[in-house]
Enzyme design. Structure first.
Site, PDB file in Angstrom:
ATOM      1  N   ARG A 142      48.021 117.835  26.692  1.00 52.19           N
ATOM      2  CA  ARG A 142      47.891 116.745  25.731  1.00 52.19           C
ATOM      3  C   ARG A 142      46.766 117.104  24.775  1.00 52.19           C
ATOM      4  NH1 ARG A 142      52.224 115.461  26.541  1.00 52.19           N
ATOM      5  NH2 ARG A 142      53.120 113.505  27.260  1.00 52.19           N
ATOM      6  N   GLU A 170      48.426 113.452  16.964  1.00 49.96           N
ATOM      7  CA  GLU A 170      49.762 113.862  16.520  1.00 49.96           C
ATOM      8  C   GLU A 170      50.408 112.822  15.632  1.00 49.96           C
ATOM      9  OE1 GLU A 170      52.382 115.077  19.827  1.00 49.96           O
ATOM     10  OE2 GLU A 170      50.699 116.307  20.449  1.00 49.96           O
ATOM     11  N   HIS A 228      54.865 120.171  19.286  1.00 53.31           N
ATOM     12  CA  HIS A 228      55.139 119.516  20.570  1.00 53.31           C
ATOM     13  C   HIS A 228      56.552 119.837  21.077  1.00 53.31           C
ATOM     14  CE1 HIS A 228      53.618 115.941  23.184  1.00 53.31           C
ATOM     15  NE2 HIS A 228      54.374 116.758  23.904  1.00 53.31           N
TER      16      HIS A 228
HETATM   17  P1  NAP Z   1      51.531 117.386  37.511  1.00 52.62           P
HETATM   18  O1  NAP Z   1      52.466 118.124  38.385  1.00 52.62           O
HETATM   19  O2  NAP Z   1      51.104 116.006  37.882  1.00 52.62           O
HETATM   20  O3  NAP Z   1      50.241 118.314  37.304  1.00 52.62           O
HETATM   21  C1  NAP Z   1      49.082 117.895  36.677  1.00 52.62           C
HETATM   22  C2  NAP Z   1      47.923 118.515  37.433  1.00 52.62           C
HETATM   23  O4  NAP Z   1      46.717 118.218  36.725  1.00 52.62           O
HETATM   24  C3  NAP Z   1      47.758 117.970  38.844  1.00 52.62           C
HETATM   25  O5  NAP Z   1      47.726 119.058  39.716  1.00 52.62           O
HETATM   26  C4  NAP Z   1      46.415 117.250  38.794  1.00 52.62           C
HETATM   27  O6  NAP Z   1      45.670 117.439  39.965  1.00 52.62           O
HETATM   28  C5  NAP Z   1      45.721 117.984  37.696  1.00 52.62           C
HETATM   29  N1  NAP Z   1      44.599 117.235  37.146  1.00 52.62           N
HETATM   30  C6  NAP Z   1      44.538 115.933  36.794  1.00 52.62           C
HETATM   31  N2  NAP Z   1      43.334 115.637  36.325  1.00 52.62           N
HETATM   32  C7  NAP Z   1      42.597 116.763  36.391  1.00 52.62           C
HETATM   33  C8  NAP Z   1      41.259 117.091  36.060  1.00 52.62           C
HETATM   34  N3  NAP Z   1      40.428 116.165  35.583  1.00 52.62           N
HETATM   35  N4  NAP Z   1      40.840 118.369  36.240  1.00 52.62           N
HETATM   36  C9  NAP Z   1      41.662 119.298  36.742  1.00 52.62           C
HETATM   37  N5  NAP Z   1      42.955 119.049  37.075  1.00 52.62           N
HETATM   38  C10 NAP Z   1      43.406 117.790  36.905  1.00 52.62           C
HETATM   39  O7  NAP Z   1      52.116 117.252  36.046  1.00 52.62           O
HETATM   40  P2  NAP Z   1      53.059 118.290  35.268  1.00 52.62           P
HETATM   41  O8  NAP Z   1      54.471 117.926  35.480  1.00 52.62           O
HETATM   42  O9  NAP Z   1      52.613 119.656  35.571  1.00 52.62           O
HETATM   43  O10 NAP Z   1      52.683 117.899  33.756  1.00 52.62           O
HETATM   44  C11 NAP Z   1      51.361 118.041  33.287  1.00 52.62           C
HETATM   45  C12 NAP Z   1      51.210 117.481  31.897  1.00 52.62           C
HETATM   46  O11 NAP Z   1      51.803 118.342  30.946  1.00 52.62           O
HETATM   47  C13 NAP Z   1      51.905 116.129  31.652  1.00 52.62           C
HETATM   48  O12 NAP Z   1      51.136 115.048  32.118  1.00 52.62           O
HETATM   49  C14 NAP Z   1      52.064 116.118  30.155  1.00 52.62           C
HETATM   50  O13 NAP Z   1      50.948 115.491  29.550  1.00 52.62           O
HETATM   51  C15 NAP Z   1      52.083 117.600  29.767  1.00 52.62           C
HETATM   52  N6  NAP Z   1      53.412 118.027  29.263  1.00 52.62           N
HETATM   53  C16 NAP Z   1      53.514 118.464  27.991  1.00 52.62           C
HETATM   54  C17 NAP Z   1      54.728 118.917  27.532  1.00 52.62           C
HETATM   55  C18 NAP Z   1      54.880 119.425  26.124  1.00 52.62           C
HETATM   56  O14 NAP Z   1      55.905 119.168  25.517  1.00 52.62           O
HETATM   57  N7  NAP Z   1      53.922 120.153  25.601  1.00 52.62           N
HETATM   58  C19 NAP Z   1      55.863 118.900  28.355  1.00 52.62           C
HETATM   59  C20 NAP Z   1      55.715 118.420  29.642  1.00 52.62           C
HETATM   60  C21 NAP Z   1      54.474 117.998  30.092  1.00 52.62           C
HETATM   61  P3  NAP Z   1      45.719 116.491  41.259  1.00 52.62           P
HETATM   62  O15 NAP Z   1      46.659 117.194  42.169  1.00 52.62           O
HETATM   63  O16 NAP Z   1      44.340 116.470  41.745  1.00 52.62           O
HETATM   64  O17 NAP Z   1      46.235 115.155  40.791  1.00 52.62           O
HETATM   65  C1  GLV Z   2      55.954 115.949  27.025  1.00 54.24           C
HETATM   66  O1  GLV Z   2      54.922 116.090  26.417  1.00 54.24           O
HETATM   67  C2  GLV Z   2      56.055 115.319  28.297  1.00 54.24           C
HETATM   68  O2  GLV Z   2      55.060 114.770  28.778  1.00 54.24           O
HETATM   69  O3  GLV Z   2      57.164 115.357  28.853  1.00 54.24           O
END
Ligand code: NAP
Ligand code: GLV
Ligand code: GLV
Length: 323
Positions: A238, A267, A285
């Site tokens: 993000r 954004e 994005h």
């Molecule tokens: P996820 O499986 O929940 O992974 C997020 C990780 O971040 C978790 O392991 C969490 O740790 C960790 N975390 C949270 N706060 C933290 C901190 N302060 N310091 C270090 N680590 C921390 O989520 P995901 O499916 O991988 O997705 C992650 C993020 O990517 C989404 O929330 C979204 O914002 C972004 N995203 C962007 C796109 C795009 O289009 N660019 C697409 C998809 C997702 P814990 O295990 O301790 O909770």
């Molecule tokens: C995209 O940014 C998502 O969170 O799926």
């Protein structure tokens, strides 16, 4: 007939699946993106609401929908646009789209990394300009990746998928996380490091945390200063995780070598000076933007609305329905 409101039309099977299940489907962006007022008007009496990451799902929106609302399905994995407590307080379930977009988003992190490391965008511009004079020993020299350290901040689904790719490129993986992940650590030969150590020693820092108050400006001027001057910063998480004005300064001063950004602090606006920097690659994005992934996400939001409206559930709920 129960109504489901989609703030935007979605590619893939959502519309047909919802109609087949007996929903009246109202899609709000026929004439361009709906205003907030149009969304507030349209949701009154809806059973389900399908939202984008750019829609604010807050108490005002939930109240405008009223007591008929059972489920909000966010067409994203990130839930920073959704007030989960307000949903919980009203007994409204919240669905999102985890897992199906992890590979696509990790691919995007790598697309940006390779583009920055190997100056693909600058090279493309040179070739198109008609000013390219042919192969030269010192032309557009970039950064080697093999043997270097790939540092993941936020070692969840997408962070681990990005790290898996790093092992294929011969990189060593390190990660910073609130909660250690011993299984993934063992599977990827990854090293768990305090954030400060990771920032100081990584050749690539790739961000994969959610956008939360805790991660707001996690990468600020001090963090950028701690990074190697040769390091590359990649953000597909993000925009709020990086202090974007501080990043512009760091790219200008050479505090870091380059950046690849898929997400931005405000954004679709960019921090002043960002677009003028040659050592940054910018994407609008696109993390989950493949045809297959977006269709799977559409199926998931439809399935969540259908299941919760019928008193059932699906595995991809962030807030469970209240019975
Ligand atoms: P996820 O499986 O929940 O992974 C997020 C990780 O971040 C978790 O392991 C969490 O740790 C960790 N975390 C949270 N706060 C933290 C901190 N302060 N310091 C270090 N680590 C921390 O989520 P995901 O499916 O991988 O997705 C992650 C993020 O990517 C989404 O929330 C979204 O914002 C972004 N995203 C962007 C796109 C795009 O289009 N660019 C697409 C998809 C997702 P814990 O295990 O301790 O909770
Ligand atoms: C995209 O940014 C998502 O969170 O799926
Ligand atoms: C480059 O094209 C080479 O052959 O090394």
């Amino acid at each position: 007939m129960p109504t489901v409101v989609l703030t935007h039309a979605l590619p893939g099977p959502a519309d047909a699946r919802l109609r087949d299940a007996g929903f009246d489907v109202v899609t709000l962006d026929a004439d361009g993106p709906p205003t907030r007022e149009a969304v507030l008007d349209a949701v009154a009496g809806a059973t389900g609401l399908v939202t984008l990451l750019s829609d604010r799902v807050d108490a005002a929106l939930l109240d405008a929908a009223g007591p008929s609302l059972r489920v909000v399905a966010n067409y994203a994995v990130g839930l920073d646009n959704v007030d989960l407590d307000a949903c919980r307080a009203r007994g409204v379930a919240v669905a999102h789209t985890p897992d199906v977009l992890s590979d696509a988003t990790a691919d995007m992190a790598w697309a940006l990394l390779l583009a920055v490391a190997r100056r693909v965008v600058e090279g493309d511009a040179l070739v198109r300009s008609g000013r390219w004079g042919g192969w030269a020993p010192d032309q557009l020299l970039g950064t080697s990746l093999s043997g270097r350290r790939f540092g993941v901040v936020g070692f969840g689904r997408i962070g681990q998928a990005a790290a898996r790719r790093a092992t294929g490129f011969g990189m060593e993986v390190a990660y910073a996380a609130r909660t250690p992940k011993p299984e993934a650590e063992a599977a990827l030969g990854a090293q768990h490091l305090p954030l400060e150590t990771l920032l100081r020693t990584a050749d690539v820092v790739s961000l994969h945390t959610p956008g939360t108050p805790e991660t707001h400006h996690l990468i600020d001027a001090a963090a950028l200063d701690a990074m190697k001057p040769t390091a590359l910063l990649i953000n597909t998480a993000r925009g709020t995780v990086i202090d974007e004005a501080a990043l512009v300064a760091a790219l200008r001063s050479g505090a870091i070598a380059g950046a690849g950004l898929d997400v931005f602090e405000r954004e679709p606006a960019l921090a002043a000076g960002l677009a003028e920097q040659p050592n940054v690659v910018l994407a609008p994005h696109l993390g989950s933007a493949t045809t297959d992934t977006r269709a799977e996400m559409a199926g998931m939001v439809a399935d969540a609305v259908i299941a919760v409206a019928a008193g059932g559930t699906v595995p991809h709920l962030a807030v469970a329905p209240t019975p």
